[in-house]
Every structure is written in C-alpha cells, then in structure tokens.
Design an enzyme around this catalytic site. Structure first.
Site, mmCIF file in Angstrom:
data_model
loop_
_atom_site.group_PDB
_atom_site.id
_atom_site.type_symbol
_atom_site.label_atom_id
_atom_site.label_comp_id
_atom_site.label_asym_id
_atom_site.label_seq_id
_atom_site.Cartn_x
_atom_site.Cartn_y
_atom_site.Cartn_z
ATOM 1 N N ASN A 273 -31.022 -6.191 9.138
ATOM 2 C CA ASN A 273 -32.019 -6.120 8.059
ATOM 3 C C ASN A 273 -31.989 -7.345 7.387
ATOM 4 O OD1 ASN A 273 -32.822 -3.617 8.879
ATOM 5 N ND2 ASN A 273 -31.430 -2.252 7.686
ATOM 6 N N ASP B 21 -23.440 4.904 16.188
ATOM 7 C CA ASP B 21 -23.612 4.120 15.043
ATOM 8 C C ASP B 21 -24.231 2.818 15.470
ATOM 9 O OD1 ASP B 21 -23.295 3.909 11.925
ATOM 10 O OD2 ASP B 21 -22.569 2.140 12.666
ATOM 11 N N GLU C 3 -28.477 4.567 10.359
ATOM 12 C CA GLU C 3 -28.463 3.993 11.599
ATOM 13 C C GLU C 3 -27.572 4.976 12.476
ATOM 14 O OE1 GLU C 3 -25.424 1.345 9.265
ATOM 15 O OE2 GLU C 3 -27.423 2.622 9.015
ATOM 16 N N HIS D 279 -36.419 -5.678 6.956
ATOM 17 C CA HIS D 279 -36.308 -4.056 7.357
ATOM 18 C C HIS D 279 -37.025 -3.503 8.283
ATOM 19 C CE1 HIS D 279 -33.282 -3.189 4.308
ATOM 20 N NE2 HIS D 279 -33.737 -3.942 3.709
ATOM 21 N N ASP E 98 -36.185 -1.569 11.603
ATOM 22 C CA ASP E 98 -37.127 -0.428 12.070
ATOM 23 C C ASP E 98 -37.404 -0.221 13.477
ATOM 24 O OD1 ASP E 98 -36.822 0.897 9.430
ATOM 25 O OD2 ASP E 98 -38.848 0.309 8.674
#
Length: 326
Positions: A200, A192, A235, A205, A209
């Site tokens: 973010n 994780d 994630e 975002h 990404d």
C-alpha cells in the site's frame, strides 16, 4: 427492467409466457390468437389437471388464465392448490367464466384468483387485465431482486466478493458441528498477506485492493469445490477444509501457499510477487470455534516469526508439520 428467474424479461407490454386452461375450443382459440398477436408465448391446455401440472414446473408461466369449469379439475381447485404451494414467485391468475354474479366473483377471489374475466370477454378488457398482471409480476420480481441483493451484501465482502467475516465464521460453525457428528477432520487456514502495508505504501491503496482481489480469486479457484474461503478483514482470509480422518491438511494449505508464491498478481503497476503466511489449525472433536481460531492465529504468528511465506500447523499429527520451506 426486471430479469425474471425463468429468463424472461418483463417491462410494460413486453411478451410473457402465459398458460391458458380452457376446455371450450372456440374460447381457447380466440384467447390464443389474441395473446400470440400481442407477442406473448402461450401454453394451452383443456383440463385443470394438466394446468396444475404445468403450474408446478420450475419454469412455470408467471401468468395464467383459467376457466372455472374444466374436466379433471375445475379452475377454483387449481387456484387453491397453486396458492397452497410455497413459492417466492407466485403466478398471477385470471379466472375466466360465464358466471357473473357478485357471489361468484367473491368466491373466485377468496379462493386465490387475482382477477376475474367474464365470457364473452372484450379484447380491450383482456389487454387491460393482462397489463395489470404484468405490472404485478414486475413488482414481485423487483422486490425479490432487492431482497436477494440485500442478503448478498449482508454476507459478502464488497471488495473481493468472498463471504465476509460473519458469513465465513457461520460456515465454520456449521462445518465444525457436521464434522463432529461424522467423525471427519476439520482444518482451517488463517492466511495473511506478507508485508501488505509495504504494498500500500509503495504502490497505493488501489494497487493494494487489486492484490487482495487477485489473492481472493486465486484462493477461490484453487481450493476444492466443497471447501470455503472468506475474508476475515484487512489482508486476512480464512479457508475451511473438511477431510477424512488421517488426511494431511498441512499439504493442502501449503500447496496453496506455494502456488501463490509462484504466481505474481497482475495489477495496474504490473505483476507483483506476493506471498502469504498460513496458520493451520486441525480441530479435535470437542474443539470450539473460539479455540480453533485461537490456534490458527497462534500458528499464523509463528509463520510470521519464522520469516513469513510459511505454513505452520497446530493440532495435527507431527508428520503434518515436516515442511516449512518456501
């Protein structure tokens, strides 16, 4: 335009590889001359057995012109053998013969030929029938490519290109069963990204990404060739690693964590330091997939609770748990 598996492109009258199997020298020479002048690559043979051998090759021509009567094996038998072969890219076969009755035509087509050309043939008719064959090949290639694209999209995450949740869990189940049969150790690492929401919120975002793609690339390049990496969602990633009994899975996963910790991810806003927490589960022989995932999730929760950027292992020997430092 369609890219064929043998590396040749077909479109309209674009050159293709063609097999000519004809024992009559005059007829074979004329065919070769006409097709080569049209730009096609021609492979020629005079007997059916050699034609059958060529059509079995991995890079076999996709279009073939076969004489009905040939030494060793006649054209009808070659066609029957080709059609009995399981393939996604069948050859388009034109039967060439002096036989011109309707019964002969039906027999050739029933045997698996795609078209029929009567000797002596007209050059214009040959070109027209070749055009039909090339269009059929194009349609086959387009259909196969579409099917492969759909299969890929159904099993891969569109952002990272990694196997998606369904695909990686199916791989896990296969590996679990295989390791149970072979007596190997199977370990999974649930990864994780630490404080991903903050990434973010701070950078947007799109940068988030890019971070996910960078981590995916690093994991894919860092694991062993026979390990598997997939995206569970958000994630979270899953790593599957099989190893001999007595191996220390913890060290494999913690090496990945340390490597990422030392390698900032390049994004549009610059290189960002990113860390991950990993929950490792080492399976017992009778562990179910659900039990493995639950243990890995529990270990991941502990890694987060201990301050993140940690590797915590469940189900392994105590010596596998001796190092949780960054």
């Amino acid at each position: 335009m369609t890219q064929c598996r043998n590396g040749m492109t077909t479109r309209g009258n674009t050159p293709v590889r063609i097999l000519i199997a004809e024992d009559d020298l005059t007829s074979r020479t004329l065919l070769v001359s006409l097709l080569e002048k049209a730009g096609h690559e021609v492979i020629e043979t005079r007997d059916g057995m050699e034609a059958w051998r060529i059509l079995q090759m991995p890079d076999a021509p996709r279009l073939a012109i076969l004489d009905w009567m040939m030494p060793e094996m006649d054209g009808i038998e070659v066609v029957r053998r080709v059609r009995a072969t399981d393939t996604e890219l069948p050859a388009f076969i034109i039967m060439l013969t002096c036989r011109d009755t309707k019964t002969d035509l039906i027999h050739a087509l029933d045997s698996g030929a795609d078209d029929y050309l009567i000797k002596p043939f007209d050059a214009g008719e040959l070109r027209a029938r070749m055009g039909v064959g090339i269009r059929i090949i194009q349609l086959q290639d387009a259909l196969l490519q579409s099917r492969e694209d759909m299969a890929y999209q159904a099993t891969h995450d569109p952002l990272t290109g990694l196997p998606n949740r369904r695909a990686i869990l199916e791989r896990l189940e296969r590996e679990r069963e295989r390791c149970a049969r072979n007596g190997e150790t199977l370990a999974i690492g649930m990864c994780d990204v630490d404080r991903f929401k903050a990434i973010n919120d701070t950078y947007g975002h799109q940068t988030g990404d890019e971070v996910l793609c960078g981590i995916s690339r690093m994991l894919r390049e860092s694991v062993r060739s026979y390990d598997a990496v997939g995206r569970l969602g958000g994630e979270e990633f899953l790593i599957i690693a099989a190893m001999p009994t007595g191996a220390r899975p913890y060290q494999l996963f913690d090496m990945l964590r340390r490597q990422l910790h030392q390698t900032p991810i390049v994004t549009r806003v610059g290189a960002l330091p990113v860390t991950i927490s990993i929950g490792v589960c080492v399976t017992a022989r009778d562990s179910s997939l659900t039990e493995m995932l639950a243990l890995a999730d529990e270990a991941l929760y502990e890694a987060k609770s201990q301050g993140r950027n940690r590797t915590v292992c469940k189900g392994g020997a105590p010596e596998n748990l001796d190092d949780t430092s960054p």
